[in-house]
Design a protein around this motif. Structure first.
Motif, PDB file in Angstrom:
ATOM      1  N   SER A   1      30.100  92.747 -10.196  1.00  0.00           N
ATOM      2  CA  SER A   1      29.161  92.867 -11.153  1.00  0.00           C
ATOM      3  C   SER A   1      28.030  92.294 -11.203  1.00  0.00           C
ATOM      4  O   SER A   1      27.908  91.089 -10.687  1.00  0.00           O
ATOM      5  CB  SER A   1      30.044  92.880 -12.591  1.00  0.00           C
ATOM      6  N   PRO A   2      26.937  92.601 -12.120  1.00  0.00           N
ATOM      7  CA  PRO A   2      25.978  91.734 -12.071  1.00  0.00           C
ATOM      8  C   PRO A   2      26.152  90.149 -12.554  1.00  0.00           C
ATOM      9  O   PRO A   2      26.785  89.781 -13.306  1.00  0.00           O
ATOM     10  CB  PRO A   2      25.097  92.329 -13.088  1.00  0.00           C
ATOM     11  N   LEU A   3      25.510  89.191 -11.703  1.00  0.00           N
ATOM     12  CA  LEU A   3      25.649  87.796 -12.048  1.00  0.00           C
ATOM     13  C   LEU A   3      24.144  87.093 -11.910  1.00  0.00           C
ATOM     14  O   LEU A   3      23.675  87.195 -10.972  1.00  0.00           O
ATOM     15  CB  LEU A   3      26.532  87.470 -11.044  1.00  0.00           C
ATOM     16  N   ALA A   4      23.711  86.576 -12.869  1.00  0.00           N
ATOM     17  CA  ALA A   4      22.425  85.875 -12.901  1.00  0.00           C
ATOM     18  C   ALA A   4      22.775  84.389 -12.957  1.00  0.00           C
ATOM     19  O   ALA A   4      23.503  83.919 -13.751  1.00  0.00           O
ATOM     20  CB  ALA A   4      21.728  86.120 -14.625  1.00  0.00           C
TER      21      ALA A   4
ATOM     22  N   GLU B   1      30.591  78.331  -1.319  1.00  0.00           N
ATOM     23  CA  GLU B   1      31.633  78.921  -2.223  1.00  0.00           C
ATOM     24  C   GLU B   1      31.138  80.304  -2.888  1.00  0.00           C
ATOM     25  O   GLU B   1      32.065  81.124  -2.752  1.00  0.00           O
ATOM     26  CB  GLU B   1      32.302  77.971  -3.018  1.00  0.00           C
ATOM     27  N   LEU B   2      30.133  80.368  -3.029  1.00  0.00           N
ATOM     28  CA  LEU B   2      29.445  81.557  -3.694  1.00  0.00           C
ATOM     29  C   LEU B   2      29.692  82.884  -2.760  1.00  0.00           C
ATOM     30  O   LEU B   2      30.062  83.705  -2.993  1.00  0.00           O
ATOM     31  CB  LEU B   2      27.990  81.510  -4.065  1.00  0.00           C
ATOM     32  N   ALA B   3      29.234  82.459  -1.446  1.00  0.00           N
ATOM     33  CA  ALA B   3      29.277  83.399  -0.380  1.00  0.00           C
ATOM     34  C   ALA B   3      30.634  83.760   0.127  1.00  0.00           C
ATOM     35  O   ALA B   3      31.065  85.035   0.172  1.00  0.00           O
ATOM     36  CB  ALA B   3      28.392  83.014   1.084  1.00  0.00           C
ATOM     37  N   VAL B   4      31.377  82.765   0.039  1.00  0.00           N
ATOM     38  CA  VAL B   4      32.915  83.267   0.388  1.00  0.00           C
ATOM     39  C   VAL B   4      33.409  84.251  -0.506  1.00  0.00           C
ATOM     40  O   VAL B   4      34.118  85.229  -0.288  1.00  0.00           O
ATOM     41  CB  VAL B   4      33.484  81.766   0.600  1.00  0.00           C
ATOM     42  N   LEU B   5      33.206  83.791  -1.975  1.00  0.00           N
ATOM     43  CA  LEU B   5      33.803  84.514  -2.915  1.00  0.00           C
ATOM     44  C   LEU B   5      33.345  85.867  -2.918  1.00  0.00           C
ATOM     45  O   LEU B   5      33.867  86.900  -3.347  1.00  0.00           O
ATOM     46  CB  LEU B   5      33.866  83.833  -4.398  1.00  0.00           C
ATOM     47  N   VAL B   6      31.811  86.204  -2.488  1.00  0.00           N
ATOM     48  CA  VAL B   6      31.356  87.386  -2.441  1.00  0.00           C
ATOM     49  C   VAL B   6      32.208  88.279  -1.465  1.00  0.00           C
ATOM     50  O   VAL B   6      32.673  89.447  -1.668  1.00  0.00           O
ATOM     51  CB  VAL B   6      29.923  87.467  -2.038  1.00  0.00           C
TER      52      VAL B   6
ATOM     53  N   GLU C   1      34.573  80.828 -15.457  1.00  0.00           N
ATOM     54  CA  GLU C   1      35.584  82.145 -15.206  1.00  0.00           C
ATOM     55  C   GLU C   1      34.731  83.284 -15.162  1.00  0.00           C
ATOM     56  O   GLU C   1      35.008  84.331 -14.817  1.00  0.00           O
ATOM     57  CB  GLU C   1      36.479  82.170 -16.376  1.00  0.00           C
ATOM     58  N   GLU C   2      33.610  83.397 -15.993  1.00  0.00           N
ATOM     59  CA  GLU C   2      32.780  84.925 -16.165  1.00  0.00           C
ATOM     60  C   GLU C   2      32.296  85.049 -14.860  1.00  0.00           C
ATOM     61  O   GLU C   2      32.147  86.042 -14.253  1.00  0.00           O
ATOM     62  CB  GLU C   2      31.707  84.671 -17.232  1.00  0.00           C
ATOM     63  N   GLN C   3      31.611  83.968 -14.241  1.00  0.00           N
ATOM     64  CA  GLN C   3      30.997  83.940 -12.891  1.00  0.00           C
ATOM     65  C   GLN C   3      31.879  84.450 -11.770  1.00  0.00           C
ATOM     66  O   GLN C   3      31.710  85.206 -10.927  1.00  0.00           O
ATOM     67  CB  GLN C   3      30.234  82.397 -12.246  1.00  0.00           C
ATOM     68  N   LEU C   4      33.099  83.693 -11.816  1.00  0.00           N
ATOM     69  CA  LEU C   4      34.262  84.021 -10.843  1.00  0.00           C
ATOM     70  C   LEU C   4      34.482  85.547 -10.866  1.00  0.00           C
ATOM     71  O   LEU C   4      34.463  86.261 -10.020  1.00  0.00           O
ATOM     72  CB  LEU C   4      35.492  83.063 -10.994  1.00  0.00           C
TER      73      LEU C   4
END
Length: 175
Positions: A115-118, A75-80, A105-108
């Protein structure tokens, strides 16, 4: 305005109806069916050419349900890809799945706008970095290549290509 009419199943030719039945009877169920029975999202266009649409939807099913990528990594990759391609449909379809998997929500938002995402999980951070590199430059340097195992990298590059294809089709058909 959508360019492609959603065809109810009773109006499909036999080849398209067989593909329709395969899509709606699989793990996707009736999630992609509108009130009149027409397919929504990218699946409606697949009915235009069942010889191409069937292998394409099967590739998507393999990526979603049979790859070694974790649900969160997928899901991370799909959303990128959805963010990079500005694919509102893919965001709408996959953000609820990501929320159910614990994405905030911040990660999404970071996935929407790049934007940067840790991410605390090193494996997920590697998937994020590699996927962002793939969508930005279509290639990986040696460090990015080494961040994942070769099987995971093969599946991830396939996922990026598949969802990029869907984003293009969704855009062209104004879905």
């Amino acid at each position: 305005m959508a360019r492609l009419r959603r065809t109810p199943p009773h109006d499909l030719d036999p080849e398209a109806r067989a593909l329709y039945d395969q899509i709606t009877s699989g793990p996707r169920g009736t999630f992609m069916v509108d009130a009149e029975g027409g397919l929504t999202g990218p699946f409606n266009a697949m009915l235009l050419s069942p010889p191409v649409g069937d292998p394409l939807q099967e590739l998507g099913a393999a990526i979603r349900y049979r790859s070694s990528l974790t649900d969160r990594a997928r899901e991370l990759a799909v959303l990128v890809v959805a963010g990079h391609q500005d694919s509102a449909f893919e965001r709408a379809a996959h953000e609820p799945i990501a929320r159910d998997l614990g994405f905030t929500e911040e990660q999404l938002q970071a996935l929407r706008d790049g934007s940067p995402l840790a991410l605390p999980d090193p494996a997920e951070a590697a998937v994020l970095a590699v996927t962002r590199a793939l969508v930005a430059k279509g290639d990986l340097d040696d460090e990015e290549y080494a961040a994942l195992g070769e099987r995971e990298l093969f599946e991830l590059t396939t996922l990026v290509g598949y969802y990029t294809t869907l984003a293009l089709q969704l855009r062209v058909f104004r879905v």
